[in-house]
Design a protein around this motif. Structure first.
Motif, PDB file in Angstrom:
ATOM      1  N   VAL A  75       0.832  -1.197   0.000  1.00  0.00           N
ATOM      2  CA  VAL A  75       0.000   0.000   0.000  1.00  0.00           C
ATOM      3  C   VAL A  75       0.871   1.252   0.000  1.00  0.00           C
ATOM      4  CG1 VAL A  75      -1.760   1.297   1.270  1.00  0.00           C
ATOM      5  CG2 VAL A  75      -1.911  -1.198   1.116  1.00  0.00           C
ATOM      6  N   VAL A  76       1.853   1.311   0.890  1.00  0.00           N
ATOM      7  CA  VAL A  76       2.758   2.459   0.919  1.00  0.00           C
ATOM      8  C   VAL A  76       4.187   1.921   0.991  1.00  0.00           C
ATOM      9  CG1 VAL A  76       2.417   2.705   3.424  1.00  0.00           C
ATOM     10  CG2 VAL A  76       3.430   4.582   2.129  1.00  0.00           C
ATOM     11  N   ASP A  77       4.989   2.279   0.003  1.00  0.00           N
ATOM     12  CA  ASP A  77       6.356   1.774  -0.098  1.00  0.00           C
ATOM     13  C   ASP A  77       7.313   2.807   0.485  1.00  0.00           C
ATOM     14  OD1 ASP A  77       8.452   0.131  -0.794  1.00  0.00           O
ATOM     15  OD2 ASP A  77       8.656   0.999  -2.798  1.00  0.00           O
ATOM     16  N   TYR A  78       8.108   2.392   1.457  1.00  0.00           N
ATOM     17  CA  TYR A  78       9.069   3.321   2.056  1.00  0.00           C
ATOM     18  C   TYR A  78      10.223   2.528   2.647  1.00  0.00           C
ATOM     19  CZ  TYR A  78       7.303   1.980   6.661  1.00  0.00           C
ATOM     20  OH  TYR A  78       6.971   1.271   7.787  1.00  0.00           O
ATOM     21  N   ALA A 120     -10.485   8.929   7.246  1.00  0.00           N
ATOM     22  CA  ALA A 120     -10.537   8.878   8.710  1.00  0.00           C
ATOM     23  C   ALA A 120      -9.140   8.993   9.303  1.00  0.00           C
ATOM     24  CB  ALA A 120     -11.199   7.576   9.170  1.00  0.00           C
ATOM     25  N   VAL A 121      -8.137   8.496   8.559  1.00  0.00           N
ATOM     26  CA  VAL A 121      -6.750   8.506   9.041  1.00  0.00           C
ATOM     27  C   VAL A 121      -5.860   9.063   7.938  1.00  0.00           C
ATOM     28  CG1 VAL A 121      -4.827   7.124   9.890  1.00  0.00           C
ATOM     29  CG2 VAL A 121      -7.165   6.494  10.510  1.00  0.00           C
ATOM     30  N   ARG A 122      -4.960   9.964   8.330  1.00  0.00           N
ATOM     31  CA  ARG A 122      -3.984  10.537   7.403  1.00  0.00           C
ATOM     32  C   ARG A 122      -2.600  10.398   8.052  1.00  0.00           C
ATOM     33  NH1 ARG A 122      -3.928  14.832   3.464  1.00  0.00           N
ATOM     34  NH2 ARG A 122      -6.182  15.053   3.808  1.00  0.00           N
ATOM     35  N   ILE A 123      -1.692   9.691   7.360  1.00  0.00           N
ATOM     36  CA  ILE A 123      -0.339   9.485   7.894  1.00  0.00           C
ATOM     37  C   ILE A 123       0.678   9.938   6.852  1.00  0.00           C
ATOM     38  CG2 ILE A 123       1.351   7.799   8.699  1.00  0.00           C
ATOM     39  CD1 ILE A 123      -0.899   6.129   9.771  1.00  0.00           C
ATOM     40  N   SER A 124       1.558  10.841   7.260  1.00  0.00           N
ATOM     41  CA  SER A 124       2.603  11.335   6.363  1.00  0.00           C
ATOM     42  C   SER A 124       3.962  10.847   6.859  1.00  0.00           C
ATOM     43  CB  SER A 124       2.583  12.866   6.297  1.00  0.00           C
ATOM     44  OG  SER A 124       1.381  13.331   5.711  1.00  0.00           O
ATOM     45  N   LEU A 125       4.742  10.320   5.947  1.00  0.00           N
ATOM     46  CA  LEU A 125       6.094   9.862   6.265  1.00  0.00           C
ATOM     47  C   LEU A 125       7.102  10.732   5.523  1.00  0.00           C
ATOM     48  CD1 LEU A 125       4.320   6.951   5.504  1.00  0.00           C
ATOM     49  CD2 LEU A 125       6.232   6.127   6.835  1.00  0.00           C
ATOM     50  N   ALA A 149       9.597  15.335  -0.911  1.00  0.00           N
ATOM     51  CA  ALA A 149       8.255  15.506  -0.345  1.00  0.00           C
ATOM     52  C   ALA A 149       7.890  14.283   0.480  1.00  0.00           C
ATOM     53  CB  ALA A 149       7.235  15.716  -1.465  1.00  0.00           C
ATOM     54  N   ALA A 150       6.960  14.500   1.400  1.00  0.00           N
ATOM     55  CA  ALA A 150       6.497  13.398   2.246  1.00  0.00           C
ATOM     56  C   ALA A 150       5.529  12.513   1.470  1.00  0.00           C
ATOM     57  CB  ALA A 150       5.822  13.952   3.488  1.00  0.00           C
ATOM     58  N   LYS A 151       5.421  11.244   1.874  1.00  0.00           N
ATOM     59  CA  LYS A 151       4.413  10.339   1.336  1.00  0.00           C
ATOM     60  C   LYS A 151       3.236  10.340   2.302  1.00  0.00           C
ATOM     61  CE  LYS A 151       7.672   7.251  -0.992  1.00  0.00           C
ATOM     62  NZ  LYS A 151       8.258   5.892  -1.035  1.00  0.00           N
ATOM     63  N   THR A 152       2.059  10.617   1.781  1.00  0.00           N
ATOM     64  CA  THR A 152       0.883  10.726   2.638  1.00  0.00           C
ATOM     65  C   THR A 152      -0.117   9.629   2.309  1.00  0.00           C
ATOM     66  OG1 THR A 152       1.157  13.124   2.833  1.00  0.00           O
ATOM     67  CG2 THR A 152      -0.995  12.212   3.417  1.00  0.00           C
ATOM     68  N   GLY A 187      -4.971   4.708   0.072  1.00  0.00           N
ATOM     69  CA  GLY A 187      -4.235   5.171  -1.102  1.00  0.00           C
ATOM     70  C   GLY A 187      -3.245   6.251  -0.728  1.00  0.00           C
ATOM     71  N   VAL A 188      -2.222   6.411  -1.579  1.00  0.00           N
ATOM     72  CA  VAL A 188      -1.192   7.419  -1.352  1.00  0.00           C
ATOM     73  C   VAL A 188      -1.506   8.644  -2.206  1.00  0.00           C
ATOM     74  CG1 VAL A 188       1.276   7.939  -1.536  1.00  0.00           C
ATOM     75  CG2 VAL A 188       0.523   5.668  -0.806  1.00  0.00           C
TER      76      VAL A 188
END
Length: 590
Positions: free
Chosen positions: A317-320, A392-397, A404-407, A426-427
């Motif tokens: 879902v989110v690659d980091y 409902a949830v927002r997470i930024s890395l 730029a950050a990945k949100t 989704g990102v």
């Protein structure tokens, strides 16, 4: 005359040396070889056996060496199981004659050799005529079997293990490997199912990409798992050879799996056809192109097979890169919290600057890393606005070196998978929108209190505590460390301390974790019984500086209220953490 004696002894010694060299070193291998060959049925080496024909009452097994492998020529033409064939040949070339029963028997019926159980022919490199052996019935003890060479009359006994190996089921002689390859040599994988051709190729760092019918990142774990199943799963049954119809097995319109090796003109491949499932036997029908045998292989191969592009594509879902994450921001129904990494430690920077619990932050990052898509919706960034307009949830890395950050956005979804509620994820700026387990809505919702360091005391080594002052029930006492394990009471009356109780108290303090902050500013101390604590403990270092202090107040059914000397806040703890509070001075006095 002494020189003659010396010369004689020197000659004897030299002769003994020569004898030892010749007898023990030069001739020893030959003697050992002769000893090993003594009594053996045949004096041949296993590596020289080129062909074995085993005629049994029901069928004939014929195997032939091809390079380092064996092929089965009868009763079907197929790859042979190397270990089974090697076991038989090892037994043949090492079997010893137990004893000769009759050098010239009048008849063979008494030994079961008039109609032998096994008729063996072994072709050996360099020998024109094959070695032969007939095996009949077992002797009265059952441990030996009667045998004879075809061209010699003598009947003898050999171990019944030879009969056992020669009469193994035909299927045991067939290679049960589905496809034989080394995963590191794979340069491509193609799956054709329901008329759709899907191709994937490896990329750098053990990653894969889909090249047909679309260009997408592939699920490396799913591909690796499927390749492992093909390598290690064995054939369960050999069902039919050259059947009239393949329709009953679903192999008239199979799923075709092709694995490629090498590139361009050096490219080779192996393939497998998969048909219908056989639930009763937990298998799936299969064939290898060019091989007319229908196989039953374990259904774990079928279950691991990516049958659609959705199953084949990357479900991350989110690659980091976890090692490069330098900042984190979490916004959820529990509020907004911002974190920054300082060296190897995490710290909350908002809503207030406090130390973070590294374990909790690592757990959150792990949840993000393990999140996998169960389905896909719109592919482009526009799909984010459609499905995740109100997340409902927002997470930024924020990663080191990134511009730029990945949100990541996560929101509720009406969708269900296997009866479980799902959520959209989704990102921002990327897409697609993916379906994930709705449990992530709760798992990723973290407040500042959830992520902050809950240790009442920062980490300290109990061995650094040199003095302790304890007050309870109107009594006070002071204890001092005399050595690593020895404590002494210095006030109100000098004496020996109970070292085990003191050590338990120190280690218990280091592990204390609060459940909640009931008063951040320490208001209403009396309400929580901290205007007159039931226990006060203060720890000092060798230089006399205070290491930390704890005041314990009112105790309720599920919580006890405490305060530390380093903060005005009042915390609630689980009473089980504190256990029974020590009685002063009895519990600590030796």
């Amino acid at each position: 005359m002494r020189w003659k004696t010396t010369l004689f002894l020197a000659i004897v010694l030299a002769a003994l040396g020569i004898f030892y060299y010749v007898y023990e070193i030069r001739l020893s291998p030959e003697r050992e070889k002769s000893a090993q060959a003594k009594g053996r049925l045949w004096t041949v080496e296993q590596k020289d056996v080129e062909e074995v024909i085993v005629k049994r009452k029901a069928d004939t097994v014929h195997v032939k060496r091809e390079g380092f492998d064996w092929v089965l020529l009868a009763p079907v033409k197929a790859r042979a199981d190397r270990s089974t064939v090697d076991d038989l040949i090892t037994n043949l070339v090492t079997t010893r004659v137990d004893r000769e029963i009759d050098p010239n028997p009048a008849g063979l019926a008494d030994f079961g050799l008039d109609a032998p159980s096994v008729d063996l022919s072994v072709k050996v490199k360099g020998k024109a005529d094959p070695l032969t052996l007939l095996l009949g019935g077992k002797n009265p003890t059952g441990a030996w079997v009667y045998g004879k060479a075809k061209d010699k009359p003598a009947v003898f006994t050999v171990s019944d293990s030879l009969l056992r190996d020669a009469t193994r089921a035909t299927a045991d002689f067939r290679d049960k490997t589905i496809l034989a390859f080394d995963k590191k040599d794979v340069t491509g994988l193609e799956i054709v199912a329901d008329g759709v051709r899907m191709s994937v190729e490896p990329e750098a760092e053990s990653k894969w990409k889909i090249t047909k019918p679309v260009s997408l990142r592939a699920d490396g774990e799913a591909i690796s798992d499927f390749l492992d199943k093909l390598r290690f799963t064995k054939v369960k049954e050999f069902l039919a050879d050259a059947p009239r119809s393949l329709a009953r097995y679903g192999l008239d319109r199979p799923v075709r799996v092709t694995i490629f090796f090498g590139k361009e003109k050096d490219r080779t491949f192996q393939a497998l056809l998969l048909g219908n499932e056989e639930p009763a036997k937990q298998g799936v029908y299969a064939m290898r192109p060019g091989d007319r045998s229908v196989l039953l292989v374990g259904d774990d191969v079928w279950k691991a097979l990516p049958k659609t592009v959705g199953a084949l594509r990357d479900k991350t879902v989110v690659d980091y890169d976890r090692d490069k994450v330098a900042g984190l921001e979490v916004e959820s129904p529990k509020g907004k919290v911002t974190l920054a990494k300082e060296g190897e430690k995490w710290r909350i920077t908002a809503p207030e600057p406090v130390a973070a619990d590294d374990g909790e932050v690592s757990g959150l990052l792990f949840k993000l890393r393990e999140m996998r898509a169960a389905g896909f919706f719109g592919e482009g960034p526009a799909s984010i606005d459609r499905y995740l307009a109100k997340p409902a949830v927002r997470i930024s890395l924020r990663e080191q070196g990134a511009t730029a950050a990945k949100t990541l956005l996560v929101g509720p979804s009406p969708e269900k998978r296997r009866g479980r509620p799902m959520a959209y994820a989704g990102v921002v700026g990327q897409g697609p929108v993916m379906l994930v387990d709705a449990q992530y809505l709760g798992d990723l919702s973290k407040s500042a209190n959830d992520l902050r360091d809950r240790a009442l005391f920062g980490f300290f080594d109990p061995r650094d505590v040199k003095r302790m002052r304890v007050k309870s029930g109107g009594q006070a006492m002071t204890l001092e460390r005399k050595s690593e394990t020895e404590w002494r009471v210095t006030e109100p009356k000098a004496g020996k301390a109970r070292e085990n109780k003191v050590a338990d108290l120190l280690y218990n303090f280091r592990s204390l974790r609060w459940k909640e902050v009931v008063s951040a500013k320490g208001d209403d101390a009396a309400k929580y019984g901290l205007d007159a604590p039931v226990l006060e403990v203060t720890l000092y270092k060798a230089d006399g500086k205070e290491l930390g202090s704890l005041m314990v107040g009112k105790k309720e059914a599920d919580k006890v209220y405490v305060r530390t000397g380093g903060s005005p806040a009042i915390f609630a703890l689980d009473p089980k953490q504190l256990g029974d509070l020590p009685k002063i001075p009895d519990d600590l006095q030796g």
